[in-house]
Design an enzyme around this catalytic site. Structure first.
Site, PDB file in Angstrom:
ATOM      1  N   SER A 102       0.866  -1.178   0.000  1.00 14.64           N
ATOM      2  CA  SER A 102       0.000   0.000   0.000  1.00 14.64           C
ATOM      3  C   SER A 102       0.897   1.221   0.000  1.00 14.64           C
ATOM      4  O   SER A 102       2.058   1.151   0.434  1.00 14.64           O
ATOM      5  CB  SER A 102      -0.890   0.009   1.253  1.00 14.64           C
ATOM      6  OG  SER A 102      -1.512   1.265   1.432  1.00 14.64           O
ATOM      7  N   TYR A 121      -1.717   0.241  10.591  1.00 11.54           N
ATOM      8  CA  TYR A 121      -1.781  -0.241   9.212  1.00 11.54           C
ATOM      9  C   TYR A 121      -0.479   0.076   8.481  1.00 11.54           C
ATOM     10  O   TYR A 121       0.052  -0.760   7.733  1.00 11.54           O
ATOM     11  CB  TYR A 121      -2.967   0.410   8.510  1.00 11.54           C
ATOM     12  CG  TYR A 121      -3.196  -0.050   7.093  1.00 11.54           C
ATOM     13  CD1 TYR A 121      -3.406  -1.392   6.798  1.00 11.54           C
ATOM     14  CD2 TYR A 121      -3.230   0.868   6.044  1.00 11.54           C
ATOM     15  CE1 TYR A 121      -3.625  -1.815   5.495  1.00 11.54           C
ATOM     16  CE2 TYR A 121      -3.458   0.456   4.738  1.00 11.54           C
ATOM     17  CZ  TYR A 121      -3.645  -0.880   4.467  1.00 11.54           C
ATOM     18  OH  TYR A 121      -3.859  -1.289   3.171  1.00 11.54           O
TER      19      TYR A 121
END
Length: 254
Positions: free
Chosen positions: A139, A152
């Site tokens: 990501s 995250y």
């Protein structure tokens, strides 16, 4: 598990979103896709849809954090052409001061340990193919932090480093390692899961963004990278919508 001459592509987290879209596109590109996810009904329905479209697909219920189950799964294959490590996700958006360690632990288990489990188990079959490809879906969070995203970000940094290190360690073998790092992608479940079903909070993530990326956009990128000639390696591909200049700079038409 495959017709003679048909390369196999394993996609984790294939029950929805990017994983499901990637399975469809790889099948259309000529792979026999093996769909894995915990939700057996979802992947079986998707496999049936892919077969109905004239392509090849098999569903296999699997939790990537269950190392023993992953190792059992791997025994079914002699060779594999592509592994797409897509299983992952985010939980919560709390600051470091109040973040839930259980959320952090779960994100790390799925995004990093799950990727490690599947990659380790299938690496021999990828090598045996003579032309293997490991894809790690990280990501942009793994490349730049943002407030409320530390758990995250830490997990996706782990996935990014796993990919970078593996590439160094297996250079000279017939396996390439590709990292795809998407930015803002609007899917049916990602933000809703992150905010534990709070659809109002989930909608705010995309508020005013004319065209966030779709699961198909990312799947198209993955399929393109996997279908490059064997000597071509896409080490890292960051893909964002035009409206997103960085993790914290997004144009919104409000």
């Amino acid at each position: 598990m495959t017709a003679a001459g048909t390369p196999i592509a394993v996609v984790t987290g294939a029950s929805s979103g990017i994983g499901a879209a990637t399975a469809k596109q790889l099948a259309a590109a000529g792979y026999r896709v093996v769909l894995t996810a915990r939700r057996k009904d979802r992947i079986e329905a998707l496999a049936a849809e892919i077969v109905e479209a004239g392509h090849q697909a098999t569903a296999y219920a699997l939790d990537v954090t269950d190392r023993e189950a992953v190792q059992t799964f791997a025994t079914a294959f002699r060779t594999i052409a592509v592994l797409v490590n897509n299983a992952g996700g985010a939980l919560g958006a709390d600051p470091v001061a109040t973040g839930d360690p259980d959320d952090w632990r779960q994100m790390y288990e799925v995004n990093v340990i799950g990727t490690l489990n599947v990659t380790q188990a299938l690496l021999p079959a990828l090598t045996a193919s003579g032309d293997g490809t490991v894809v790690v879906l990280s990501s942009t969070a793994g490349h730049s932090t943002y407030e409320g995203g530390a758990g995250y970000v830490a997990a996706k940094n782990g996935a990014r480093v796993l990919a970078e290190t593996l590439r160094l360690e297996i250079v000279g073998t017939p396996v390439r390692v590709i990292e795809i790092a998407p930015g803002m992608v609007k899917t049916d479940e990602f933000a809703t899961t992150r905010f534990r079903g709070d659809t109002e909070k989930a909608a705010k993530v995309y508020a005013g963004v004319a065209e966030p990326l779709t699961a198909d956009d990312v799947a198209d990128t993955i399929t393109w990278a996997c279908t490059r000639p064997p000597h071509v390696n896409i080490d890292l591909l960051i893909v964002r919508p035009r409206a997103q200049a960085s993790n914290t700079k997004v144009h919104r038409e409000l």
